[in-house]
Design a protein around this motif. Sequence first.
Motif, mmCIF file in Angstrom:
data_model
loop_
_atom_site.group_PDB
_atom_site.id
_atom_site.type_symbol
_atom_site.label_atom_id
_atom_site.label_comp_id
_atom_site.label_asym_id
_atom_site.label_seq_id
_atom_site.Cartn_x
_atom_site.Cartn_y
_atom_site.Cartn_z
ATOM 1 N N GLY A 77 67.317 -32.235 -13.246
ATOM 2 C CA GLY A 77 66.025 -31.762 -13.731
ATOM 3 C C GLY A 77 65.819 -32.078 -15.202
ATOM 4 N N LEU A 78 66.856 -31.834 -16.012
ATOM 5 C CA LEU A 78 66.766 -32.134 -17.437
ATOM 6 C C LEU A 78 66.563 -33.627 -17.682
ATOM 7 N N CYS B 92 62.997 -34.804 -16.702
ATOM 8 C CA CYS B 92 62.015 -34.513 -17.767
ATOM 9 C C CYS B 92 62.236 -35.422 -18.969
ATOM 10 N N ILE C 265 65.245 -31.214 -25.136
ATOM 11 C CA ILE C 265 66.082 -31.437 -23.947
ATOM 12 C C ILE C 265 67.473 -31.889 -24.349
ATOM 13 N N SER D 105 74.662 -32.081 -9.917
ATOM 14 C CA SER D 105 74.075 -30.916 -10.579
ATOM 15 C C SER D 105 72.549 -31.027 -10.608
ATOM 16 N N PHE D 106 71.880 -30.066 -9.952
ATOM 17 C CA PHE D 106 70.413 -30.076 -9.934
ATOM 18 C C PHE D 106 69.845 -29.768 -11.316
ATOM 19 N N LYS D 107 70.569 -28.953 -12.086
ATOM 20 C CA LYS D 107 70.120 -28.659 -13.439
ATOM 21 C C LYS D 107 70.091 -29.920 -14.293
ATOM 22 N N MET D 108 71.163 -30.693 -14.215
ATOM 23 C CA MET D 108 71.226 -31.928 -14.993
ATOM 24 C C MET D 108 70.172 -32.928 -14.532
ATOM 25 N N GLN E 4 70.136 -29.326 -25.282
ATOM 26 C CA GLN E 4 70.719 -28.518 -24.206
ATOM 27 C C GLN E 4 71.984 -29.146 -23.628
#
Length: 403
Positions: A162-163, A166, A222, A157-160, A225
């Motif tokens: 990214g989170l 950060c 973060i 997962s690219f979203k995970m 989320q």
Amino acid sequence: MAFFRLTRVSRRLLKSSVSATPSLSSVFHSQQQHIYLSKPVTTTGHCINPLLKYPQWSRNYDVLSKGTDFHRERLGWNYRLVSGMSSVVEGNPKKEDKEKSGDVGVKEASWVDLYLPQRARGYAKLARLDKPIGTWLLAWPCMWSIALAADPGSLPSFKMMGLFGCGALLLRGAGCTINDLLDRDIDTKVDRTRLRPIASGLLTPLQGLQFLVLQLLLGLGILLQLNNYSRVLGASSLLLVFSYPLMKRFTFWPQAFLGLTINWGALLGWTAVKGSLDPTVVLPLYLSGVCWTLVYDTIYAHQDKEDDVKVGVKSTALRFGDNTKLWLTGFGTASMGLLALSGLSADLGWQYYASLVAASGQLGWQIGTADLTSRTDCSKKFVSNKWFGAIIFSGVVLGRSFH
């Protein structure tokens, strides 16, 4: 009339003295011509700004030269500005700095010094934004776990990622801030750390504490989320984050506590995707990260072993001593074995095991060639671990995607 005669006599004496020494003057001038280009010119006291005709560089020179007197007076430290420019601002090194390796007494200006506003530089250095290796070492176990949690034949997962990327940046910065606040008295006595923002007086402890609160609040944003399971698991890591900097005062194994702290993402990444823990997959992954940390951070600790003895703090570098490479070989072997066990439990393809072979070679190169008496080489080997993490991550992605 007497004044007129006195003036004429003085002129004659001056003329004769000048004409009597032409050969000496010419010889001296000739010698100066030969040695002019071979001898360095050293100036002390006030420095002349060589960048006045380059307005876009003058601001950086002013900032660095402003701190030169402070470092010369209190720290005996050289500060060299390097960015393709020929100007150098230096202080006089302390005697101890001359006796040690040449890289101790010279600090190169990073992108933080060159491009950030002056008021932001201290905070950026406090979060170690100019030294991203710590963020990589914190982020890689998270990425391994997220990739392991991906469905067979799918990319992570690219979203995970990214989170967690950060989050790694913020948590690493918070950890460094906590470390600098607690160790500010020790840092002033260690060559490698005495220029840190709080130790050098660039920032006050109160400013550091305020910055810590800001980083933790951003990290909380973060964490919120993620799912509830991950929130609880992530918040529990703060106990390790706050306690790790104190471990060097009580035990020779602070690197083991760092391993428990910095590899927490190996547990958190899986739960963020799956909503629960699978101990057969994530526990071997987590423990492998702990063993990996013992390897690279022991090498790192050899940079400060002489100062650690003087200050009275402990490390695995002091605990292992001359047997360091034997211990590191054992921890490296354990790390690779646990990674293989985690891959078997996750049913990864052969590509993953091929990456383990490559990673074993990289880890073996570190241990085998590390010069534990050289600060430069220890730092080089430590920084190279970002490639170890990248090799493992690529193996997990390929082993999951093409299985």
